[in-house]
Design a protein around this motif. Structure first.
Motif, PDB file in Angstrom:
ATOM      1  N   ILE A 222       0.864  -1.193   0.000  1.00 36.72           N
ATOM      2  CA  ILE A 222       0.000   0.000   0.000  1.00 36.72           C
ATOM      3  C   ILE A 222       0.897   1.240   0.000  1.00 36.72           C
ATOM      4  O   ILE A 222       1.830   1.327   0.798  1.00 36.72           O
ATOM      5  N   MET A 223       0.627   2.174  -0.918  1.00 39.96           N
ATOM      6  CA  MET A 223       1.353   3.450  -0.925  1.00 39.96           C
ATOM      7  C   MET A 223       0.403   4.519  -0.374  1.00 39.96           C
ATOM      8  O   MET A 223      -0.756   4.591  -0.800  1.00 39.96           O
ATOM      9  N   THR A 224       0.903   5.334   0.536  1.00 41.57           N
ATOM     10  CA  THR A 224       0.039   6.374   1.114  1.00 41.57           C
ATOM     11  C   THR A 224       0.535   7.765   0.712  1.00 41.57           C
ATOM     12  O   THR A 224       1.716   7.927   0.404  1.00 41.57           O
ATOM     13  N   PRO A 225      -0.334   8.754   0.768  1.00 43.51           N
ATOM     14  CA  PRO A 225       0.144  10.139   0.615  1.00 43.51           C
ATOM     15  C   PRO A 225       0.855  10.570   1.905  1.00 43.51           C
ATOM     16  O   PRO A 225       0.815   9.837   2.905  1.00 43.51           O
ATOM     17  N   PRO A 226       1.501  11.744   1.918  1.00 45.36           N
ATOM     18  CA  PRO A 226       2.168  12.205   3.142  1.00 45.36           C
ATOM     19  C   PRO A 226       1.213  12.197   4.336  1.00 45.36           C
ATOM     20  O   PRO A 226       0.048  12.569   4.206  1.00 45.36           O
ATOM     21  N   ALA A 227       1.720  11.727   5.482  1.00 43.05           N
ATOM     22  CA  ALA A 227       0.894  11.657   6.693  1.00 43.05           C
ATOM     23  C   ALA A 227       1.680  12.287   7.843  1.00 43.05           C
ATOM     24  O   ALA A 227       2.911  12.268   7.846  1.00 43.05           O
ATOM     25  N   PRO A 228       0.983  12.850   8.848  1.00 42.44           N
ATOM     26  CA  PRO A 228       1.676  13.583   9.919  1.00 42.44           C
ATOM     27  C   PRO A 228       2.465  12.687  10.878  1.00 42.44           C
ATOM     28  O   PRO A 228       3.376  13.140  11.544  1.00 42.44           O
ATOM     29  N   VAL A 229       2.131  11.391  10.944  1.00 41.52           N
ATOM     30  CA  VAL A 229       2.832  10.495  11.865  1.00 41.52           C
ATOM     31  C   VAL A 229       4.278  10.287  11.395  1.00 41.52           C
ATOM     32  O   VAL A 229       4.563  10.370  10.203  1.00 41.52           O
ATOM     33  N   LYS A 230       5.206  10.035  12.348  1.00 38.57           N
ATOM     34  CA  LYS A 230       6.634   9.975  11.965  1.00 38.57           C
ATOM     35  C   LYS A 230       7.255   8.616  12.302  1.00 38.57           C
ATOM     36  O   LYS A 230       7.359   8.232  13.469  1.00 38.57           O
ATOM     37  N   LEU A 231       7.688   7.894  11.255  1.00 40.85           N
ATOM     38  CA  LEU A 231       8.409   6.625  11.428  1.00 40.85           C
ATOM     39  C   LEU A 231       9.896   6.922  11.266  1.00 40.85           C
ATOM     40  O   LEU A 231      10.302   7.532  10.282  1.00 40.85           O
ATOM     41  N   LYS A 232      10.709   6.450  12.222  1.00 37.13           N
ATOM     42  CA  LYS A 232      12.117   6.867  12.198  1.00 37.13           C
ATOM     43  C   LYS A 232      13.055   5.871  11.529  1.00 37.13           C
ATOM     44  O   LYS A 232      14.222   6.182  11.280  1.00 37.13           O
ATOM     45  N   THR A 233      12.581   4.638  11.312  1.00 37.51           N
ATOM     46  CA  THR A 233      13.447   3.589  10.759  1.00 37.51           C
ATOM     47  C   THR A 233      12.717   2.875   9.623  1.00 37.51           C
ATOM     48  O   THR A 233      11.534   3.118   9.402  1.00 37.51           O
ATOM     49  N   LEU A 234      13.437   1.972   8.944  1.00 33.49           N
ATOM     50  CA  LEU A 234      12.771   1.065   7.999  1.00 33.49           C
ATOM     51  C   LEU A 234      12.452  -0.193   8.805  1.00 33.49           C
ATOM     52  O   LEU A 234      13.362  -0.823   9.353  1.00 33.49           O
ATOM     53  N   VAL A 235      11.173  -0.530   8.906  1.00 36.62           N
ATOM     54  CA  VAL A 235      10.768  -1.658   9.754  1.00 36.62           C
ATOM     55  C   VAL A 235      10.386  -2.857   8.893  1.00 36.62           C
ATOM     56  O   VAL A 235       9.610  -2.729   7.935  1.00 36.62           O
ATOM     57  N   MET A 236      10.959  -3.996   9.233  1.00 34.90           N
ATOM     58  CA  MET A 236      10.591  -5.257   8.567  1.00 34.90           C
ATOM     59  C   MET A 236      10.637  -6.375   9.597  1.00 34.90           C
ATOM     60  O   MET A 236      11.375  -6.268  10.574  1.00 34.90           O
ATOM     61  N   PRO A 237       9.895  -7.465   9.363  1.00 35.96           N
ATOM     62  CA  PRO A 237       9.976  -8.558  10.332  1.00 35.96           C
ATOM     63  C   PRO A 237      11.249  -9.377  10.138  1.00 35.96           C
ATOM     64  O   PRO A 237      11.752  -9.500   9.021  1.00 35.96           O
ATOM     65  N   CYS A 238      11.726  -9.920  11.221  1.00 36.21           N
ATOM     66  CA  CYS A 238      12.952 -10.707  11.192  1.00 36.21           C
ATOM     67  C   CYS A 238      12.599 -12.133  10.784  1.00 36.21           C
ATOM     68  O   CYS A 238      12.290 -12.971  11.632  1.00 36.21           O
ATOM     69  N   THR A 239      12.582 -12.383   9.500  1.00 36.14           N
ATOM     70  CA  THR A 239      12.235 -13.726   9.040  1.00 36.14           C
ATOM     71  C   THR A 239      12.904 -13.995   7.704  1.00 36.14           C
ATOM     72  O   THR A 239      13.086 -13.081   6.901  1.00 36.14           O
ATOM     73  N   SER A 316      -0.367   2.571  14.555  1.00 34.65           N
ATOM     74  CA  SER A 316      -0.774   3.915  14.112  1.00 34.65           C
ATOM     75  C   SER A 316      -0.709   4.084  12.596  1.00 34.65           C
ATOM     76  O   SER A 316      -1.140   5.103  12.062  1.00 34.65           O
ATOM     77  N   LEU A 317      -0.164   3.083  11.886  1.00 38.66           N
ATOM     78  CA  LEU A 317      -0.096   3.195  10.423  1.00 38.66           C
ATOM     79  C   LEU A 317      -1.200   2.401   9.725  1.00 38.66           C
ATOM     80  O   LEU A 317      -1.426   2.568   8.523  1.00 38.66           O
ATOM     81  N   ALA A 318      -1.879   1.543  10.486  1.00 35.53           N
ATOM     82  CA  ALA A 318      -2.770   0.564   9.847  1.00 35.53           C
ATOM     83  C   ALA A 318      -3.922   1.201   9.085  1.00 35.53           C
ATOM     84  O   ALA A 318      -4.376   0.659   8.079  1.00 35.53           O
ATOM     85  N   ASN A 319      -4.389   2.348   9.561  1.00 34.63           N
ATOM     86  CA  ASN A 319      -5.570   2.932   8.908  1.00 34.63           C
ATOM     87  C   ASN A 319      -5.259   4.157   8.063  1.00 34.63           C
ATOM     88  O   ASN A 319      -6.169   4.909   7.700  1.00 34.63           O
ATOM     89  N   LEU A 320      -3.990   4.361   7.737  1.00 39.93           N
ATOM     90  CA  LEU A 320      -3.661   5.488   6.853  1.00 39.93           C
ATOM     91  C   LEU A 320      -4.346   5.271   5.509  1.00 39.93           C
ATOM     92  O   LEU A 320      -4.371   4.145   5.000  1.00 39.93           O
ATOM     93  N   SER A 321      -4.869   6.352   4.936  1.00 40.39           N
ATOM     94  CA  SER A 321      -5.478   6.165   3.617  1.00 40.39           C
ATOM     95  C   SER A 321      -4.346   5.873   2.633  1.00 40.39           C
ATOM     96  O   SER A 321      -3.215   6.357   2.805  1.00 40.39           O
ATOM     97  N   GLY A 322      -4.644   5.074   1.638  1.00 41.47           N
ATOM     98  CA  GLY A 322      -3.579   4.721   0.699  1.00 41.47           C
ATOM     99  C   GLY A 322      -4.115   3.864  -0.416  1.00 41.47           C
ATOM    100  O   GLY A 322      -5.270   3.447  -0.399  1.00 41.47           O
ATOM    101  N   LYS A 323      -3.251   3.602  -1.392  1.00 40.26           N
ATOM    102  CA  LYS A 323      -3.674   2.857  -2.577  1.00 40.26           C
ATOM    103  C   LYS A 323      -2.922   1.527  -2.619  1.00 40.26           C
ATOM    104  O   LYS A 323      -1.693   1.500  -2.477  1.00 40.26           O
ATOM    105  N   TRP A 324      -3.662   0.468  -2.826  1.00 44.08           N
ATOM    106  CA  TRP A 324      -3.083  -0.880  -2.920  1.00 44.08           C
ATOM    107  C   TRP A 324      -2.442  -1.067  -4.300  1.00 44.08           C
ATOM    108  O   TRP A 324      -2.982  -0.592  -5.305  1.00 44.08           O
ATOM    109  N   HIS A 325      -1.305  -1.739  -4.335  1.00 45.41           N
ATOM    110  CA  HIS A 325      -0.647  -2.029  -5.620  1.00 45.41           C
ATOM    111  C   HIS A 325      -0.151  -3.463  -5.642  1.00 45.41           C
ATOM    112  O   HIS A 325       0.148  -4.052  -4.595  1.00 45.41           O
TER     113      HIS A 325
END
Ligand code: FAD
Length: 384
Positions: A222-239, A316-325
């Protein structure tokens, strides 16, 4: 002019970088890309430069050279590609043992730092610490993927290279020698053609009767437009599930890849996220192995699965508006890339199938361009 030294098929990351490196060597380069707006695996990616991921002499060298290229790339390409150093945080699931997970990642030439829940929270407050037992922190680079291919293509054109928006419908040969390509609109001649069409390279090879270990997954995000919330790192699961699945389906190549089908052979959901400098997000990712490039994917189900998984780790990111690709991502087996001249047809090469392409593509494109122009194999063998 319809006559070139080399024609590159595909204007994603691989094709854009390699075209530029070949134009730097004074070759007359034509880059053919089927889509008018970027719509490929590159623009839907996180843009993480995993320069920690070397495991042997070759990949360690490429990682070191790769990150050094990026540190000067904005200047070299004369375009701001939003390069920055950005931590990668691999979240360790609450049911996974942090210490043994940490041990599995010691094979990389830059070892991660193991963080407990509290340390993870202070580095990345958006992570739900009830869902994890800790995290691994790797130093990583980051770039804006679309700006990166745009910058490379602009630089290519400044060197006299041509970029045309045309779908290649066939690769033309005379007996076993490349003579050019046909697109929907034109014919172009060249004695060298390089397949940089990502997942689509597989069908081009098949049409030429060539069987190489190049496969693909369908990735959903999902790609979202700019949102006010701030993520400081690139997050991925350890798998390692995605890489393990790719390995398994590559090893069953005879059974799975011989004919197109809509059968689902693998499905991995990795809840992750990156925020770009403009504030927009890419929320990922589902990887499905279905051996048909045009297989329909149910976007409603896919988006719900993605949002549910994100809700657990980054609520806090789960409900950001965005477009599925949905896009298709090439991979190979054994090596982290499939690069070289294809022996059966003189003048035909491939530059595809990358794992961690953002770190490997820029340095390897330089080595491959050297080889194509001077015949020098200074790093690896480029004969397939
Ligand atoms: C969610 C997600 C996150 C990712 N994150 C990372 C990351 O952090 N770091 C990393 O290194 N990698 C990452 N990747 C992987 C990476 O994005 C891809 O592997 C890489 O961008 C592929 O580049 P490519 O040039 O091979 O393919 P593509 O970008 O798909 O480009 C191939 C191009 O060829 C064109 N084409 C195909 N057929 C034809 C034809 N017949 N004629 C003309 N043009 C044609 C297509 O239109 C396309 O533009 C991620 C992928 C996803 C999906």
């Amino acid at each position: 002019m319809n006559n070139y030294d080399v024609i590159i098929i595909g204007g994603g990351l691989t094709g854009s970088v390699l075209s530029y490196e070949l134009a730097k060597k004074n070759l007359r380069v034509l880059l053919l890309e089927k889509d008018s707006i970027f719509n490929n695996a590159t623009v839907y990616s996180y843009g993480g430069i995993s320069y920690w991921c070397g495991t042997d002499e070759t990949t360690i060298k490429l990682c070191q050279e790769g990150i050094n290229i990026y540190r000067n790339l904005t200047k070299e390409l004369d375009y701001n590609i939003d390069f920055r150093e950005l931590d990668l945080l691999f979240t360790i699931d609450k049911n996974q043992d942090p210490e043994s997970t940490f041990q599995q990642y010691q094979k990389f030439h830059i070892a991660p730092k193991l963080l407990d829940k509290k340390e993870t929270n202070s580095l990345e407050p958006l992570i739900n610490i009830d869902a994890i037992s800790g995290s691994l922190r790797f130093p990583q680079g980051h770039v804006h993927p679309e700006k990166m291919i745009f910058a490379y293509q602009k630089a290519l054109m400044r060197l006299g290279g041509k970029v045309k928006q045309e779908l290649v419908i066939s690769v033309e040969k005379n007996q076993d020698k490349i003579i050019g390509v046909k697109t929907e609109k034109n014919s172009y001649s060249a004695s060298q053609i390089i397949l940089c069409a990502g997942a689509f390279s597989r069908s081009i090879l098949q049409n030429l009767g060539i069987n190489l270990p190049l496969y693909f997954s369908h990735a959903q995000l999902i790609m979202t437009p700019p949102a006010p919330v701030k993520l400081k790192t690139l997050v991925m699961p350890c798998t390692m599930k995605r890489l393990d699945t790719e390995k398994k389906v590559a090893q069953s190549a005879e059974k799975i890849w011989q004919k197109e089908s809509n059968t689902l052979y693998g499905d991995v959901l990795e809840a992750g996220a990156i925020q770009f400098l403009d504030g927009s997000f890419c929320l990922g990712q589902i990887s499905q192995i279905i051996p048909n490039l045009n297989s329909p994917i149910d976007s409603v189900i896919s988006e719900k699965r993605l949002r549910d998984a994100i809700a657990s780790i980054l609520p806090s990111l789960a409900n950001l508006s965005g477009k599925w690709h949905n896009c298709q991502v090439a991979f190979t087996e054994g090596m982290p890339f499939l690069v070289g001249k294809i022996g059966q047809i003189e003048g035909l090469s491939i530059f595809s199938g990358f794992t961690s392409p953002f770190v490997f593509v820029p340095p390897l494109a330089r080595y491959f361009a050297d080889y194509l122009v001077n015949g020098e194999e200074t790093l690896i063998s480029f004969n397939l």
